[in-house]
Design an enzyme around this catalytic site. Structure first.
Site, mmCIF file in Angstrom:
data_model
loop_
_atom_site.group_PDB
_atom_site.id
_atom_site.type_symbol
_atom_site.label_atom_id
_atom_site.label_comp_id
_atom_site.label_asym_id
_atom_site.label_seq_id
_atom_site.Cartn_x
_atom_site.Cartn_y
_atom_site.Cartn_z
ATOM 1 N N GLU A 194 0.842 -1.197 0.000
ATOM 2 C CA GLU A 194 0.000 0.000 0.000
ATOM 3 C C GLU A 194 0.878 1.248 0.000
ATOM 4 O O GLU A 194 1.888 1.323 0.711
ATOM 5 C CB GLU A 194 -0.881 -0.025 1.259
ATOM 6 C CG GLU A 194 -1.800 1.158 1.437
ATOM 7 C CD GLU A 194 -2.653 1.056 2.701
ATOM 8 O OE1 GLU A 194 -3.635 1.813 2.808
ATOM 9 O OE2 GLU A 194 -2.340 0.212 3.577
ATOM 10 N N CYS B 34 -5.710 -3.085 2.545
ATOM 11 C CA CYS B 34 -5.608 -2.977 4.000
ATOM 12 C C CYS B 34 -6.940 -3.329 4.674
ATOM 13 O O CYS B 34 -7.482 -4.404 4.450
ATOM 14 C CB CYS B 34 -5.102 -1.583 4.378
ATOM 15 S SG CYS B 34 -4.278 -1.518 5.992
ATOM 16 N N LYS C 138 -9.247 2.896 -2.691
ATOM 17 C CA LYS C 138 -9.687 2.411 -1.379
ATOM 18 C C LYS C 138 -11.048 3.022 -1.028
ATOM 19 O O LYS C 138 -11.226 4.243 -1.059
ATOM 20 C CB LYS C 138 -8.642 2.785 -0.321
ATOM 21 C CG LYS C 138 -8.793 2.098 1.022
ATOM 22 C CD LYS C 138 -7.588 2.445 1.892
ATOM 23 C CE LYS C 138 -7.548 1.625 3.168
ATOM 24 N NZ LYS C 138 -6.338 1.933 3.970
#
Length: 314
Positions: free
Chosen positions: A43, A164, A130
């Protein structure tokens, strides 16, 4: 089909996109020389996860110093596509590898935590933003929408990415399973041991190979004037990696490693995916669509819509 895959565990050059791209290209070349046909990065590798920075934003007010921190962070972000993605695509082409790369994307005045995808021919294929930044990440990152949930059907498998703590969103996982993802890439900034349990669970739940890539980076990698809640000792480890590769039965086949930068390698056997569907297929014979269903809105959501069909002049 069998092939070698790689997870890169390395630190970016925080807030310096050109240097971060230089490092990424070198790591892509290294993994390519080792025969990796799929290479997954952490990430925010381009150009940095702001570990320990609070951007001067306690509840109810902001500080001039925090605005300066955000200005510097924004300046280190990249446009997608753009010159940096061109270089990354060329590196993928030279390595002959499909590359999954975590970046901080700048779009207007907003930053997004994004994953971008490159084919082995170097073509930029698309991105995933995200959906839900975690806690303080919401101060500096915008929210993605359903228009960037791609799964790419390739000879390496069906490649997709969930970033994540998005991996803790059951509906998002189910949406990806519904698209047939079986090469499940999980770039992350979570280096805890408990994270590994989630990666093993997802591998079994989705009957997929899972690639969890996290940076290994110390305070010394950041600029000296970086305001970090963890202090200024250069050797302080801010992210310890703990990257891992998991097979569709939930068995760890590479990693975890938390002692420094490395590249993890594992052999992927796509036939194993179908073998494991005998017992469980989350969107097939083990589903109950007569009881449960999921609706996914994949329309891009714009805050401004011009109903006359013309865009305003700049």
């Amino acid at each position: 089909m069998r092939y070698k895959a790689a997870v890169v565990q390395a630190g970016s050059v925080p807030f310096h996109p050109e240097a971060s791209v230089d490092k990424a290209c070198g790591l892509i070349a290294e993994a390519g020389r080792e025969g990796a046909r799929l290479i997954v990065f952490p990430e925010a590798f381009i150009s940095g996860y702001p570990k320990g920075c609070h951007f001067g934003a306690p509840v109810g007010y902001r500080t001039p110093e925090g605005r300066e921190d955000f200005f510097r962070y924004q300046a280190g972000a990249i446009t997608v596509p753009g010159p940096e993605t061109d270089r990354l695509g060329e590196a993928a082409r030279e390595a002959g590898a499909f590359v999954v790369m975590g970046v901080i994307e700048r779009d207007g005045g907003t930053l997004y935590c994004t994953v971008i995808f490159f084919g082995a021919d170097g073509a930029y294929l698309g991105k995933h933003r995200k959906l839900m930044p975690t806690v303080a990440e919401r101060v500096v990152w915008g929210f993605g929408d359903g228009s960037t949930l791609p799964v790419f059907n390739t000879e390496l498998g069906n490649v997709g990415s969930v970033i994540c703590w998005e991996n803790y969103m059951p509906a998002l996982r189910l949406a990806m399973y519904g698209k047939g993802v079986n090469i499940y890439c999980a770039p992350t900034a979570d280096d805890r041991d408990v994270w590994l349990a989630s990666m093993r669970h997802i591998a079994q739940e989705g009957r997929c190979f899972v690639f969890s890539a996290c940076q290994y980076i110390t305070r010394g990698a950041y600029d000296e004037d970086y305001r970090c809640a963890r202090g200024d000792e250069p050797g302080t480890v801010l992210l310890r990696g703990n990257s891992v590769i998991v097979d569709p039965m939930g068995e760890i086949i590479a990693g975890p490693y938390a002692e420094g930068e490395t590249i993890l390698y594992a052999d992927v056997d796509l036939d194993l995916i179908q073998h494991t569907k005998f017992e469980f297929d989350v969107v097939g014979h083990y589903a109950r669509p007569d009881i449960f269903s999921l609706q996914v809105n994949e329309q891009p959501l714009s805050p401004v819509r011009y109903m006359n069909g013309t865009a305003p002049k700049a």
